[in-house]
Scaffold this motif. Structure first.
Motif, PDB file in Angstrom:
ATOM      1  N   LEU A  57       0.901  -1.144   0.045  1.00 16.00           N
ATOM      2  CA  LEU A  57      -0.088  -0.023   0.091  1.00 16.00           C
ATOM      3  C   LEU A  57       0.810   1.374   0.007  1.00 16.00           C
ATOM      4  CD1 LEU A  57      -2.764  -1.008   2.478  1.00 16.00           C
ATOM      5  CD2 LEU A  57      -3.011  -0.628   0.024  1.00 16.00           C
ATOM      6  N   LEU A  58       2.039   1.364   0.874  1.00 12.20           N
ATOM      7  CA  LEU A  58       2.765   2.380   0.804  1.00 12.20           C
ATOM      8  C   LEU A  58       3.494   2.579  -0.654  1.00 12.20           C
ATOM      9  CD1 LEU A  58       4.211   2.088   4.387  1.00 12.20           C
ATOM     10  CD2 LEU A  58       2.610   3.844   3.719  1.00 12.20           C
ATOM     11  N   SER A  59       3.983   1.456  -1.142  1.00 15.09           N
ATOM     12  CA  SER A  59       4.593   1.506  -2.467  1.00 15.09           C
ATOM     13  C   SER A  59       3.676   2.133  -3.574  1.00 15.09           C
ATOM     14  CB  SER A  59       5.172   0.183  -2.736  1.00 15.09           C
ATOM     15  OG  SER A  59       5.898  -0.559  -1.939  1.00 15.09           O
ATOM     16  N   PHE A  60       2.597   1.683  -3.126  1.00 18.16           N
ATOM     17  CA  PHE A  60       1.415   2.112  -4.416  1.00 18.16           C
ATOM     18  C   PHE A  60       1.040   3.627  -4.239  1.00 18.16           C
ATOM     19  CE2 PHE A  60      -2.989   3.122  -5.543  1.00 18.16           C
ATOM     20  CZ  PHE A  60      -2.817   3.062  -6.893  1.00 18.16           C
ATOM     21  N   ALA A  61       0.985   4.085  -2.918  1.00 15.21           N
ATOM     22  CA  ALA A  61       0.821   5.414  -2.419  1.00 15.21           C
ATOM     23  C   ALA A  61       2.082   6.426  -3.046  1.00 15.21           C
ATOM     24  CB  ALA A  61       0.684   5.744  -1.030  1.00 15.21           C
ATOM     25  N   MET A  62       3.236   5.972  -2.792  1.00 16.55           N
ATOM     26  CA  MET A  62       4.566   6.736  -3.197  1.00 16.55           C
ATOM     27  C   MET A  62       4.532   6.808  -4.742  1.00 16.55           C
ATOM     28  SD  MET A  62       6.928   8.487  -2.390  1.00 16.55           S
ATOM     29  CE  MET A  62       7.592   8.410  -0.511  1.00 16.55           C
ATOM     30  N   GLY A  63       4.335   5.439  -5.202  1.00 19.29           N
ATOM     31  CA  GLY A  63       4.310   5.610  -6.887  1.00 19.29           C
ATOM     32  C   GLY A  63       3.302   6.376  -7.568  1.00 19.29           C
ATOM     33  N   ALA A  77       4.117   3.911  -9.976  1.00 10.49           N
ATOM     34  CA  ALA A  77       3.340   3.003  -9.297  1.00 10.49           C
ATOM     35  C   ALA A  77       3.644   1.753  -9.437  1.00 10.49           C
ATOM     36  CB  ALA A  77       1.936   3.226  -9.428  1.00 10.49           C
ATOM     37  N   ALA A  78       3.595   1.051 -10.576  1.00 14.98           N
ATOM     38  CA  ALA A  78       3.839  -0.312 -11.105  1.00 14.98           C
ATOM     39  C   ALA A  78       5.335  -0.554 -10.627  1.00 14.98           C
ATOM     40  CB  ALA A  78       3.683  -0.586 -12.606  1.00 14.98           C
ATOM     41  N   ALA A  79       6.268   0.146 -10.955  1.00 15.12           N
ATOM     42  CA  ALA A  79       7.709  -0.085 -10.483  1.00 15.12           C
ATOM     43  C   ALA A  79       8.031  -0.301  -8.970  1.00 15.12           C
ATOM     44  CB  ALA A  79       8.495   0.636 -11.198  1.00 15.12           C
ATOM     45  N   ALA A  80       7.200   0.846  -8.283  1.00  9.71           N
ATOM     46  CA  ALA A  80       7.318   0.961  -6.856  1.00  9.71           C
ATOM     47  C   ALA A  80       6.413  -0.287  -6.137  1.00  9.71           C
ATOM     48  CB  ALA A  80       6.513   2.003  -6.105  1.00  9.71           C
ATOM     49  N   VAL A  81       5.431  -0.816  -6.686  1.00  7.63           N
ATOM     50  CA  VAL A  81       4.835  -2.001  -6.278  1.00  7.63           C
ATOM     51  C   VAL A  81       5.338  -3.474  -6.378  1.00  7.63           C
ATOM     52  CG1 VAL A  81       2.625  -3.461  -6.400  1.00  7.63           C
ATOM     53  CG2 VAL A  81       2.450  -0.950  -6.284  1.00  7.63           C
ATOM     54  N   LEU A  82       6.309  -3.250  -7.376  1.00  8.17           N
ATOM     55  CA  LEU A  82       6.869  -4.337  -7.538  1.00  8.17           C
ATOM     56  C   LEU A  82       8.219  -4.818  -6.660  1.00  8.17           C
ATOM     57  CD1 LEU A  82       7.970  -6.921  -9.654  1.00  8.17           C
ATOM     58  CD2 LEU A  82       9.357  -5.240 -10.598  1.00  8.17           C
TER      59      LEU A  82
END
Length: 175
Positions: A57-63, A77-82
């Protein structure tokens, strides 16, 4: 009360990393080939005990925050969620023989140079590979893309290492 304090600290870190990246770092480009993705520091330096769902969730929010500022249509968002998805796997892969202590954090002073370098480079290269391949949309200009991945990964890793050395405390001995 410590749980609320941890949440407030992480929200403050989120805002600081995003603001510094958007206002300052995004303007830095090396030879029109390397970009610094400083906001990854927020995701990479989360506490080790952070649950995977919270990391995602934090990865998606930051991305998504980066995508909003740069109009990149979900690339960040895609790269941060990965990165958020792969982080626990890399942490498991790099687990010390005695395991992690409950108070351990991702800290070059605490984990050591070798562990930190492998952790940082592996995750940054994976993130950058996903980001630049998605940005290009094909493998047509693979040489240029590979150059962007390598130079940007080196630029980002050095910047994050400097952040670690300047702002993360040196732990004086283990309990």
């Amino acid at each position: 009360m410590s749980g609320l304090r941890d949440i407030i600290v992480q929200l403050f870190r989120f805002v600081i990393y995003a603001a510094v990246h958007v206002l300052l770092i995004s303007r830095l480009v090396l030879f029109d080939l390397g970009w610094c993705f400083l906001y990854l520091g927020f995701l990479l330096f989360l506490p080790l005990r952070t649950p995977i769902v919270v990391q995602l969730l934090l990865s998606f929010a930051m991305g998504l925050t980066m995508d909003i500022f740069y109009d990149t249509g979900g690339l960040h968002a895609a790269a941060a969620v990965l990165l958020g998805f792969l982080r626990p796997w890399v942490l498991r892969l790099l687990t010390p023989r005695d395991g992690y202590d409950s108070g351990d954090t991702v800290n070059v002073h605490q984990m050591g140079w070798q562990w930190f370098t492998v952790y940082l480079l592996l995750l940054v290269v994976l993130h950058h590979t996903a980001f630049f391949v998605l940005e290009l949309g094909s493998f047509r200009h693979f040489g240029t893309t590979l150059g962007k991945i390598l130079v940007s990964a080196l630029f980002t890793s050095v910047a994050l290492l400097i952040i670690q050395l300047l702002f993360f405390p040196v732990r004086r001995g283990r309990n």
